[in-house]
Scaffold this active site. Structure first.
Site: not given
Ligand SMILES: NC(=O)c1ccc[n+]([C@@H]2O[C@H](COP(=O)([O-])OP(=O)(O)OC[C@H]3O[C@@H](n4cnc5c(N)ncnc54)[C@H](OP(=O)(O)O)[C@@H]3O)[C@@H](O)[C@H]2O)c1
Length: 313
Positions: A9, A12, A107, A133, A190, A194, A208, A271
């Site tokens: 996502g 990642g 988080n 991201a 954090k 949040n 925000n 979340e």
């Molecule tokens: N984005 C940021 O800026 C940020 C910053 C700090 C912390 N975080 C933390 O990082 C974590 C991820 O956030 P994110 O924003 O990256 O979320 P996201 O964009 O929703 O990414 C998660 C990804 O994992 C995929 N996924 C879930 N289960 C799966 C499986 N079994 N097999 C394959 N792919 C799978 C999801 O697919 P689907 O979309 O199809 O469900 C999605 O593409 C969260 O806990 C968040 O709190 C994010």
């Protein structure tokens, strides 16, 4: 290092883009995003903070976990949302995908408990990142904000070895990172930030800056912070100036839409169970009353519920 990014996502994909410069990176994703990268052969990385765009060629792309059966990695970065952790860890175990180290970037609270339930023998490392991201279109990742990542070991004899190694790797590829001994402090800080900014901006539908500018919110912010400070204190974490920190973060990120607001706008699950919901649960265990966090929790859950019900006609 041979690294599996489990969950391509926003965060990642950003990590995969940077880490692939210096490591053997494997990516597990699903849906249009991974398909687009696979078809084109590259991921587009936009660094919004310096107005640049680059192609990152990724070769080890997987849209199904079965294709990774039996593979071994030096570290697996678990990059799914907190509510998808259990299913991801179950799939990894079912397919005998092995690693001595798992890194969790979510988080919120309750992550280490899930990790512990599924990963008895591995070293478990937690990262709290201030990078931002998002994915504007399939095949593209925006690195919206560059921030520090704090990495700390949770369980396992070699947890600190891996935590230091990962922090070093992140620094090498241009992502500022620090190994910390007291990761719990960073998790709670954090969480506190949040637990205020995310649900209040999501419920009110404001950026925000609403946290700073809407004066009617101030008593609520104060109460949420006091409850979290009390829960944290019982867990041995000092968050004494949480309210000022929250307001400062909201001021600095005034034009941002919080991730929870973005989820609500898209009609996606949030979340909240791992943020205010987790504070309520921990409060009950520790005998700390958390009525404001509970109210906020129910409101966000009701907002999620409203996606599936026709209630405005
Ligand atoms: N984005 C940021 O800026 C940020 C910053 C700090 C912390 N975080 C933390 O990082 C974590 C991820 O956030 P994110 O924003 O990256 O979320 P996201 O964009 O929703 O990414 C998660 C990804 O994992 C995929 N996924 C879930 N289960 C799966 C499986 N079994 N097999 C394959 N792919 C799978 C999801 O697919 P689907 O979309 O199809 O469900 C999605 O593409 C969260 O806990 C968040 O709190 C994010």
């Amino acid at each position: 290092m041979k690294i599996l990014i489990a969950g391509m996502g926003s965060i990642g994909s950003m990590l995969a883009a940077y880490l692939s410069r210096n490591n053997e990176v494997y990516c597990l994703g699903r849906g249009q995003h991974i398909e687009k990268i696979r078809d084109r052969g590259y991921l587009i990385l936009r660094k919004l903070f310096q107005n640049t765009e680059e192609r990152v060629y990724l070769s080890n792309l997987y849209a199904s976990i079965s294709e990774l059966s039996g593979k071994e990695f030096d570290c697996i970065f678990i990059c799914v949302k907190a509510y998808d952790l259990k299913s991801m860890l179950r799939e990894i175990a079912d397919k005998s995908i092995k690693s001595p180290c798992f890194l969790f970037i979510q988080n919120g609270l309750g992550i280490s408990e899930v990790a512990r339930e599924f990963l008895k023998d591995a070293n478990i490392v937690r990262a709290i990142t201030n990078n931002g991201a998002n994915i504007p279109d399939p095949g593209v990742v925006n690195h919206a904000g560059l921030g520090e990542t704090y990495v700390g070991g949770l369980y396992g004899d070699e947890k600190d070895y891996y935590s230091k190694l990962i922090a070093k790797e992140l620094n090498k590829v241009g992502l500022p990172a620090k190994h910390v001994e007291n990761i719990k402090q960073y998790i709670f800080l954090k969480l506190g930030i949040n637990a205020v900014i995310n649900p209040l901006t999501a419920i009110l539908g404001v950026k925000n800056k609403g946290i700073v500018e809407l004066q009617w919110l101030r008593p609520i912010i104060k109460k949420i912070c006091i409850e979290i400070m009390e829960v944290a204190k019982k867990e041995g974490v000092d968050l004494s100036n949480l309210e000022e920190i929250v307001l400062e973060v909201a001021r600095k990120t005034r034009e941002n839409k919080s991730s929870m607001l973005q989820d609500i706008i898209k009609g996606k699950r949030t979340e909240i169970d791992y943020i205010n919901g987790a504070i309520v649960r921990l409060g009950r265990e520790l005998n700390v009353k958390t009525p404001f966090n509970e109210l906020i929790y129910y409101l966000v859950k009701a907002r999620e519920e409203s996606f599936t019900k026709i209630i405005s006609k």
